[in-house]
Design a protein around this motif. Sequence first.
Motif, PDB file in Angstrom:
ATOM      1  N   SER A  72     -11.317  -8.628   1.525  1.00 25.39           N
ATOM      2  CA  SER A  72     -10.377  -7.931   2.404  1.00 25.39           C
ATOM      3  C   SER A  72     -10.734  -6.447   2.502  1.00 25.39           C
ATOM      4  O   SER A  72     -10.878  -5.766   1.508  1.00 25.39           O
ATOM      5  CB  SER A  72      -8.935  -8.104   1.910  1.00 25.39           C
ATOM      6  OG  SER A  72      -8.778  -7.543   0.646  1.00 25.39           O
ATOM      7  N   GLU A  73     -10.907  -5.980   3.725  1.00 26.73           N
ATOM      8  CA  GLU A  73     -11.266  -4.585   3.980  1.00 26.73           C
ATOM      9  C   GLU A  73     -10.045  -3.669   3.896  1.00 26.73           C
ATOM     10  O   GLU A  73     -10.082  -2.627   3.285  1.00 26.73           O
ATOM     11  CB  GLU A  73     -11.904  -4.457   5.366  1.00 26.73           C
ATOM     12  CG  GLU A  73     -13.187  -5.266   5.520  1.00 26.73           C
ATOM     13  CD  GLU A  73     -14.347  -4.651   4.768  1.00 26.73           C
ATOM     14  OE1 GLU A  73     -14.412  -3.423   4.690  1.00 26.73           O
ATOM     15  OE2 GLU A  73     -15.184  -5.410   4.249  1.00 26.73           O
ATOM     16  N   SER A  74      -8.978  -4.051   4.582  1.00 27.50           N
ATOM     17  CA  SER A  74      -7.767  -3.235   4.587  1.00 27.50           C
ATOM     18  C   SER A  74      -6.650  -4.013   3.892  1.00 27.50           C
ATOM     19  O   SER A  74      -6.712  -5.236   3.798  1.00 27.50           O
ATOM     20  CB  SER A  74      -7.371  -2.879   6.014  1.00 27.50           C
ATOM     21  OG  SER A  74      -7.196  -4.045   6.771  1.00 27.50           O
ATOM     22  N   PRO A  75      -5.627  -3.326   3.408  1.00 29.10           N
ATOM     23  CA  PRO A  75      -4.551  -4.013   2.699  1.00 29.10           C
ATOM     24  C   PRO A  75      -3.889  -5.103   3.556  1.00 29.10           C
ATOM     25  O   PRO A  75      -3.668  -4.924   4.747  1.00 29.10           O
ATOM     26  CB  PRO A  75      -3.559  -2.892   2.386  1.00 29.10           C
ATOM     27  CG  PRO A  75      -4.377  -1.653   2.384  1.00 29.10           C
ATOM     28  CD  PRO A  75      -5.436  -1.877   3.432  1.00 29.10           C
ATOM     29  N   CYS A  76      -3.585  -6.205   2.921  1.00 24.23           N
ATOM     30  CA  CYS A  76      -2.892  -7.309   3.585  1.00 24.23           C
ATOM     31  C   CYS A  76      -1.490  -6.846   3.970  1.00 24.23           C
ATOM     32  O   CYS A  76      -0.791  -6.222   3.160  1.00 24.23           O
ATOM     33  CB  CYS A  76      -2.810  -8.499   2.631  1.00 24.23           C
ATOM     34  SG  CYS A  76      -1.794  -9.875   3.204  1.00 24.23           S
ATOM     35  N   GLU A  77      -1.077  -7.144   5.186  1.00 22.71           N
ATOM     36  CA  GLU A  77       0.260  -6.737   5.638  1.00 22.71           C
ATOM     37  C   GLU A  77       1.357  -7.455   4.869  1.00 22.71           C
ATOM     38  O   GLU A  77       2.440  -6.924   4.686  1.00 22.71           O
ATOM     39  CB  GLU A  77       0.408  -7.003   7.137  1.00 22.71           C
ATOM     40  CG  GLU A  77      -0.396  -6.057   7.992  1.00 22.71           C
ATOM     41  CD  GLU A  77      -0.193  -6.298   9.467  1.00 22.71           C
ATOM     42  OE1 GLU A  77       0.828  -6.909   9.848  1.00 22.71           O
ATOM     43  OE2 GLU A  77      -1.062  -5.872  10.244  1.00 22.71           O
TER      44      GLU A  77
ATOM     45  N   ARG B 225      -9.996  -3.061  -3.192  1.00 24.03           N
ATOM     46  CA  ARG B 225     -10.081  -2.009  -4.215  1.00 24.03           C
ATOM     47  C   ARG B 225      -9.339  -2.382  -5.492  1.00 24.03           C
ATOM     48  O   ARG B 225      -9.515  -1.752  -6.522  1.00 24.03           O
ATOM     49  CB  ARG B 225      -9.535  -0.702  -3.647  1.00 24.03           C
ATOM     50  CG  ARG B 225     -10.408  -0.134  -2.541  1.00 24.03           C
ATOM     51  CD  ARG B 225      -9.863   1.169  -2.000  1.00 24.03           C
ATOM     52  NE  ARG B 225      -8.550   1.052  -1.387  1.00 24.03           N
ATOM     53  CZ  ARG B 225      -8.328   0.636  -0.138  1.00 24.03           C
ATOM     54  NH1 ARG B 225      -9.325   0.287   0.627  1.00 24.03           N
ATOM     55  NH2 ARG B 225      -7.108   0.571   0.346  1.00 24.03           N
TER      56      ARG B 225
ATOM     57  N   SER C 114       0.808  -1.220   0.000  1.00 27.59           N
ATOM     58  CA  SER C 114       0.000   0.000   0.000  1.00 27.59           C
ATOM     59  C   SER C 114       0.847   1.278   0.000  1.00 27.59           C
ATOM     60  O   SER C 114       0.408   2.312  -0.479  1.00 27.59           O
ATOM     61  CB  SER C 114      -0.964   0.001   1.179  1.00 27.59           C
ATOM     62  OG  SER C 114      -0.251  -0.126   2.390  1.00 27.59           O
TER      63      SER C 114
ATOM     64  N   SER D 165      -5.833  -5.432  -1.446  1.00 28.45           N
ATOM     65  CA  SER D 165      -7.067  -4.921  -0.851  1.00 28.45           C
ATOM     66  C   SER D 165      -8.206  -5.108  -1.841  1.00 28.45           C
ATOM     67  O   SER D 165      -7.981  -5.347  -3.028  1.00 28.45           O
ATOM     68  CB  SER D 165      -6.929  -3.445  -0.492  1.00 28.45           C
ATOM     69  OG  SER D 165      -6.986  -2.646  -1.648  1.00 28.45           O
TER      70      SER D 165
END
Length: 187
Positions: A61-66, A73, A39, A71
């Motif tokens: 997935s709501e937030s970017p994967c670490e 989007r 990200s 994500s």
Amino acid sequence: MRSVSRGALRPGDHIFSGRMLHLYFHHGIYVGKGTVTKSNNEKEEIDDAVIHFLGIGKSRSESPCERCGHSSRRIGVVITCLDCFLEDHSIYVYKYNVPYLMLCLKRSGTCTVWSSKPADEVIQTAFSLLEKNSFGNYNFFGNNCEDFATYCKTGVATSNQTAGVLFGFGVPGIIGYNVFKGIFYRN
């Protein structure tokens, strides 16, 4: 249909995973090592990378994967870690060059009578489509993740899963699907 372990995967494998209680499958190409963009636009090489084709709403997935930066989007041809591809589901390997009778007896979207290209060519095709994000717009009926994966493996975009849903199983379904695609989804 038997799931496989992560350790059994080989780069160039066409893999798939059940969604919504196995009502349909999500398909991709396992590439092993791959470079992802996180990200913060930082590039990082990861093991267990998968290149797959996503449409809007195809990721939960709501937030970017670490780990890989994926994500919901991101759409189109993407590279993610295996965990983002699987979304907590089992892994299956798509079978190529199966006898026609096996194709008729297996669930659609799990195998094909087509032969596969060598693994290095499959991986090269997947990375080329990723780099160019050049597989067109996602459409469940005419240009989906199975179309993408079978194109990487064979050079022909086809979806036995969609053929089975729309036109029935086996060769009649595949013929009906390819006629449908030829009429409505010419590239």
